[in-house]
Write a protein that holds these residues in place. Structure first.
Motif, PDB file in Angstrom:
ATOM      1  N   ILE A  54       0.840  -1.143  -0.288  1.00  0.00           N
ATOM      2  CA  ILE A  54      -0.183  -0.338  -0.057  1.00  0.00           C
ATOM      3  C   ILE A  54       1.163   1.856   0.123  1.00  0.00           C
ATOM      4  O   ILE A  54       2.155   1.751   0.540  1.00  0.00           O
ATOM      5  N   ASN A  55       0.620   2.075  -0.988  1.00  0.00           N
ATOM      6  CA  ASN A  55       1.610   3.575  -1.503  1.00  0.00           C
ATOM      7  C   ASN A  55       0.514   4.866  -1.131  1.00  0.00           C
ATOM      8  O   ASN A  55      -0.208   4.575  -1.855  1.00  0.00           O
ATOM      9  N   ALA A  56       0.739   5.389   0.317  1.00  0.00           N
ATOM     10  CA  ALA A  56       0.271   6.338   0.155  1.00  0.00           C
ATOM     11  C   ALA A  56      -1.516   6.843  -0.312  1.00  0.00           C
ATOM     12  O   ALA A  56      -2.354   7.718  -0.950  1.00  0.00           O
ATOM     13  N   LEU A  57      -2.287   5.493   0.279  1.00  0.00           N
ATOM     14  CA  LEU A  57      -3.696   5.245   0.574  1.00  0.00           C
ATOM     15  C   LEU A  57      -4.733   6.274   1.352  1.00  0.00           C
ATOM     16  O   LEU A  57      -4.508   6.954   2.189  1.00  0.00           O
ATOM     17  N   ASN A  58      -5.799   7.099   0.240  1.00  0.00           N
ATOM     18  CA  ASN A  58      -6.079   8.011   0.878  1.00  0.00           C
ATOM     19  C   ASN A  58      -7.543   6.992   1.364  1.00  0.00           C
ATOM     20  O   ASN A  58      -8.146   6.716   0.245  1.00  0.00           O
ATOM     21  N   LEU A  59      -8.140   7.223   2.134  1.00  0.00           N
ATOM     22  CA  LEU A  59      -9.460   5.780   2.710  1.00  0.00           C
ATOM     23  C   LEU A  59     -10.486   6.966   3.093  1.00  0.00           C
ATOM     24  O   LEU A  59     -10.474   7.722   4.108  1.00  0.00           O
ATOM     25  N   LYS A  86     -16.600  11.089   4.537  1.00  0.00           N
ATOM     26  CA  LYS A  86     -15.586  11.295   5.588  1.00  0.00           C
ATOM     27  C   LYS A  86     -14.311  10.780   5.704  1.00  0.00           C
ATOM     28  O   LYS A  86     -14.096   9.810   4.896  1.00  0.00           O
ATOM     29  N   LYS A  87     -13.511  11.429   5.610  1.00  0.00           N
ATOM     30  CA  LYS A  87     -11.384  11.030   5.247  1.00  0.00           C
ATOM     31  C   LYS A  87     -11.080  10.091   6.829  1.00  0.00           C
ATOM     32  O   LYS A  87     -10.785  10.395   7.633  1.00  0.00           O
ATOM     33  N   LEU A  88     -11.320   9.312   6.131  1.00  0.00           N
ATOM     34  CA  LEU A  88     -10.673   7.750   7.631  1.00  0.00           C
ATOM     35  C   LEU A  88      -9.275   8.133   7.934  1.00  0.00           C
ATOM     36  O   LEU A  88      -8.566   7.950   9.124  1.00  0.00           O
ATOM     37  N   PHE A  89      -8.772   8.246   6.998  1.00  0.00           N
ATOM     38  CA  PHE A  89      -6.835   8.289   6.794  1.00  0.00           C
ATOM     39  C   PHE A  89      -6.411   8.853   5.553  1.00  0.00           C
ATOM     40  O   PHE A  89      -7.378   8.841   4.328  1.00  0.00           O
ATOM     41  N   ILE A 137       1.067  -5.257  14.010  1.00  0.00           N
ATOM     42  CA  ILE A 137       0.473  -4.947  14.043  1.00  0.00           C
ATOM     43  C   ILE A 137      -0.191  -3.432  13.368  1.00  0.00           C
ATOM     44  O   ILE A 137       0.755  -2.461  12.870  1.00  0.00           O
ATOM     45  N   LEU A 138      -1.276  -3.677  12.580  1.00  0.00           N
ATOM     46  CA  LEU A 138      -1.620  -1.733  11.999  1.00  0.00           C
ATOM     47  C   LEU A 138      -2.809  -1.053  12.694  1.00  0.00           C
ATOM     48  O   LEU A 138      -4.274  -1.825  12.874  1.00  0.00           O
ATOM     49  N   GLU A 139      -2.382  -0.298  13.250  1.00  0.00           N
ATOM     50  CA  GLU A 139      -3.442   0.840  13.598  1.00  0.00           C
ATOM     51  C   GLU A 139      -3.818   1.969  12.957  1.00  0.00           C
ATOM     52  O   GLU A 139      -2.569   2.905  12.360  1.00  0.00           O
ATOM     53  N   ALA A 196      -2.737   5.514   9.327  1.00  0.00           N
ATOM     54  CA  ALA A 196      -2.392   4.271  10.132  1.00  0.00           C
ATOM     55  C   ALA A 196      -1.577   3.762   9.968  1.00  0.00           C
ATOM     56  O   ALA A 196      -0.089   4.173   9.199  1.00  0.00           O
ATOM     57  N   THR A 197      -0.778   3.294  11.019  1.00  0.00           N
ATOM     58  CA  THR A 197       0.176   3.011  11.650  1.00  0.00           C
ATOM     59  C   THR A 197       0.595   1.848  11.608  1.00  0.00           C
ATOM     60  O   THR A 197       0.178   0.723  12.487  1.00  0.00           O
ATOM     61  N   ALA A 198       1.601   1.495  10.951  1.00  0.00           N
ATOM     62  CA  ALA A 198       2.442  -0.595  11.354  1.00  0.00           C
ATOM     63  C   ALA A 198       3.417  -0.129  12.475  1.00  0.00           C
ATOM     64  O   ALA A 198       3.697   0.668  12.696  1.00  0.00           O
ATOM     65  N   TYR A 199       3.396  -1.333  12.807  1.00  0.00           N
ATOM     66  CA  TYR A 199       3.458  -1.874  14.327  1.00  0.00           C
ATOM     67  C   TYR A 199       4.266  -2.948  13.953  1.00  0.00           C
ATOM     68  O   TYR A 199       3.633  -4.134  13.897  1.00  0.00           O
ATOM     69  N   PRO A 200       6.036  -3.841  13.911  1.00  0.00           N
ATOM     70  CA  PRO A 200       6.042  -4.713  13.502  1.00  0.00           C
ATOM     71  C   PRO A 200       6.653  -5.995  14.677  1.00  0.00           C
ATOM     72  O   PRO A 200       7.569  -5.902  15.067  1.00  0.00           O
ATOM     73  N   CYS A 201       5.906  -5.679  15.419  1.00  0.00           N
ATOM     74  CA  CYS A 201       5.748  -6.610  16.577  1.00  0.00           C
ATOM     75  C   CYS A 201       4.332  -7.419  17.128  1.00  0.00           C
ATOM     76  O   CYS A 201       3.282  -7.030  15.787  1.00  0.00           O
ATOM     77  N   ASP A 202       4.628  -8.247  18.439  1.00  0.00           N
ATOM     78  CA  ASP A 202       3.520  -9.005  18.411  1.00  0.00           C
ATOM     79  C   ASP A 202       2.311  -8.346  19.335  1.00  0.00           C
ATOM     80  O   ASP A 202       3.012  -6.873  19.729  1.00  0.00           O
TER      81      ASP A 202
END
Length: 630
Positions: A329-334, A339-342, A507-509, A515-521
């Motif tokens: 995913i690259n520069a996705l606006n949703l 309403k803009k979600l992110f 985790i994708l928050e 939208a922020t990715a956390y490369p962890c459990d």
């Protein structure tokens, strides 16, 4: 003792559902009630509430016990706004406060020596003690604390009648928490709650003064909130000390011990029977054989322990392996409508990764999954040979008018009927379910059918939206195990933190902006989020005030002049300290009107504790001040 049962039996239409149920629930206990779908959890609750009467046995309830019950879809109708509805809980407190104000006005007009003054003073003192005991001054802070914590910070003026079913259920829970019953019965309280609200509710329940009986499939919630498990299985109730994780260990130990005792007795009985058979007809050993036969007849038999009912079985496979990069995913606006979600979100998922999408309700988790499944957005790129299989939480892909058997067989017409039936049976659907129409299935049965259909799609990239909804605990654990064993890629949304914890390595928050990715459990993610939080805070105590004025006195002696100087110095110090504390108190009280404070229960509690310290310190200073000026 609040509630107890003695050998309670109950059934419907001649079919037994509960047999010889015994338990005793005491003040302040925290109990989790678990069991498979149809085991009788709701029936037991109705018996406790008095809505049903036992066929035999008895249920004891403490006289005058106040029970608060949250049904699974327990909303209610009201013509009031959210805040007005919560104020109804404190109607008597509000009347007391209004009466106290009226007494203050009346008493100010009377002569202190009059009998009417003495009567009103006595009433004032009695009423003030009751208000203090009930903490009536803080009723609005209590309301804000609960409403903000449960996600209603911006809905104070919204009419209850305009809310969705899920919102009404949450609001009913708010009211129950404010009512503070002696026994709080919660049926699936974590439904309709996002992560932030779940954490808040767990914190709040840890300080709840009454007993709690919770029916929940949320294993993480049970681990955090209960200290005892009641399990309903095959019409019997078993009691285990500890939370859900401890229950799993204790139950395994109990089954192992009962199995060992049963096998030992069977072996002993076999030896005794063999001796009887060999020696009964021999004159020299007849008496011994008869003695052992009598011992066999008198022996109290240990019932063969029944193994837990087999859980459904799922298996996820695929025919073709995709390239290393499954999703980019690259520069996705949703957006959701206008309403803009992110915006400007970037994210990569590699082959074999298992990622959970988390965030508050309304941040776009399900919308994101559907956008990926559509695969029509240029900001979304799927890798080569990627095959998506999608599980929809609403099971909208099922034909409600089709039979269970035809729903799966119609998608794989080349398969023989035996294969289709075996797959459905493995998913937990029995022979009697095969000809049922899909719309006649329970929520749990429909979810199992949808998962069987989903597994047969043989996707190498599994996208799941709330897959544990409607599944009982054994089914959740079975699904968990199957997805852990799957060596493909998994992206899923779930409110089941135990499920997330067991499965996710990433985790994708979504937070409503980014939208922020956390490369962890999940454990590492939650620890990271805790360190990002601001210091915690708490509750309002009314400010005290004094209008005392120093007296003008003339001291003739040297000692008296010295004492006067000492008193004046101390008075100035006290005035400075009172001013400082009252300023701090004012600042803290201002904080209590902020949603970000009142929605954070630990922070709110911290501020409350500080306000109580200030209140006590001011009380001491006021007393000393008055003594110095007297």
């Amino acid at each position: 003792m609040l509630i107890s049962s003695d050998k309670v039996c109950f059934g419907f239409g001649g079919d037994s559902l509960l047999e010889n149920v015994d338990f005793a629930l005491s003040e302040n206990e925290r109990v989790g009630l678990i069991g498979g779908n149809g085991e009788g959890k709701t029936t037991l609750i109705r018996l406790i509430l008095g809505e049903l009467e036992p066929e035999s046995g008895s249920i004891f309830r403490k006289n005058g016990i106040r029970i608060g019950y949250l049904a699974q879809n327990g909303g209610y109708d009201s013509s009031l706004t959210v805040f007005e509805e919560m104020r109804e809980v404190f109607a008597s407190d509000i009347r007391d406060l209004q009466t106290l104000e009226q007494i203050e006005r009346d008493i100010s007009t009377l002569n202190e020596q009059s009998s009417e003054y003495r009567v009103l003073s006595a009433k004032y003192e009695s009423l003030n003690k009751r208000i203090a005991a009930r903490d009536s001054y803080h009723f609005e802070v209590k309301i804000r604390t609960v409403l903000n914590g449960m996600g209603f910070a911006n809905a104070y003026k919204q009419p209850v009648a305009t809310m969705s079913g899920g919102e009404k259920t949450r609001l009913k829970l708010c009211r129950l928490l404010l009512e503070e019953p002696e026994l709080l019965i919660l049926d699936e309280p974590t439904n309709h709650l996002d992560m932030k609200t779940l954490f808040w509710l767990e914190e709040y329940l840890s300080t709840f003064k009454g007993a709690i009986l919770t029916v929940s499939h949320d294993r993480y919630f049970l681990d955090k909130t209960v200290s005892q498990i009641y399990e309903l299985e095959r019409k019997k109730l078993s009691v285990f000390k500890g939370n859900y994780t401890k229950y799993k260990l204790l139950k395994a130990e109990r089954v192992a011990a009962l199995t060992k005792a049963y096998e030992k007795q069977q072996e002993e009985r076999a030896h005794m029977q063999e001796y009887v058979d060999r020696n009964l007809v021999r004159a020299s050993t007849t008496k011994m054989a008869q003695s052992r036969r009598k011992a066999l007849e008198k022996m109290e038999l240990i019932e063969k322990p029944l193994l837990p009912p087999p859980p459904p079985r799922f298996q996820f496979t695929y025919a073709e392996k995709p390239y290393e990069t499954v999703l980019k995913i690259n520069a996705l606006n949703l957006f959701a409508g206008e309403k803009k979600l992110f915006e400007n979100a970037s994210f990569t998922l590699m082959r074999g990764e298992k990622c959970a999408v988390v965030g508050d309700n309304g941040t776009g988790k399900s919308t994101l999954l559907k956008e990926l499944v559509k695969n029509k957005n240029q900001a979304i790129q799927l890798g080569r040979f990627v095959k998506i299989a999608y599980y929809d939480q609403e099971n909208a892909n099922l034909d409600q008018n089709e039979s269970v058997l035809a729903e799966l067989w119609g998608r794989h017409v080349s398969w023989d009927q035996t294969r289709v039936r075996n797959i459905l049976a493995a998913a937990g659907l029995v022979a009697e379910d095969m000809e049922k129409q899909v719309r006649m299935l329970s929520g749990g049965e429909r979810a199992k059918l949808a998962l069987a259909v989903f597994a047969c799609e043989q996707g190498n990239f599994l996208i799941l939206d709330e897959p544990t909804n409607h599944l009982d605990l054994p089914a959740r654990e079975s699904l968990e195990s199957a997805l852990k064993a799957f060596d493909g890629t998994v992206l899923f949304v779930s409110h089941d933190r135990y499920f997330i914890r067991a499965l996710a390595g990433k985790i994708l928050e979504l937070d409503g902006k980014t939208a922020t990715a956390y490369p962890c459990d999940y454990d590492t993610y939650t620890a990271t989020k805790q360190t990002e939080k601001k210091p915690l805070a708490s509750i309002h105590t009314p400010a005290l005030s004094t209008n005392s004025a120093p007296k003008n006195e003339y001291y003739q002696s040297k000692e008296e002049r010295a004492e006067k100087a000492r008193k004046q110095t101390r008075v100035k110090k006290i005035e400075t300290e009172i001013s400082r504390l009252e300023t701090e108190e004012s600042d803290l009280n201002a904080d209590l009107s902020k949603p970000e404070i009142t929605s954070n229960f630990p922070l709110l509690s911290q501020k409350c504790a500080r306000l109580e310290e200030i209140h006590a310190a001011l009380e001491t200073l006021y007393q000393e001040y008055e003594q110095l000026l007297s």
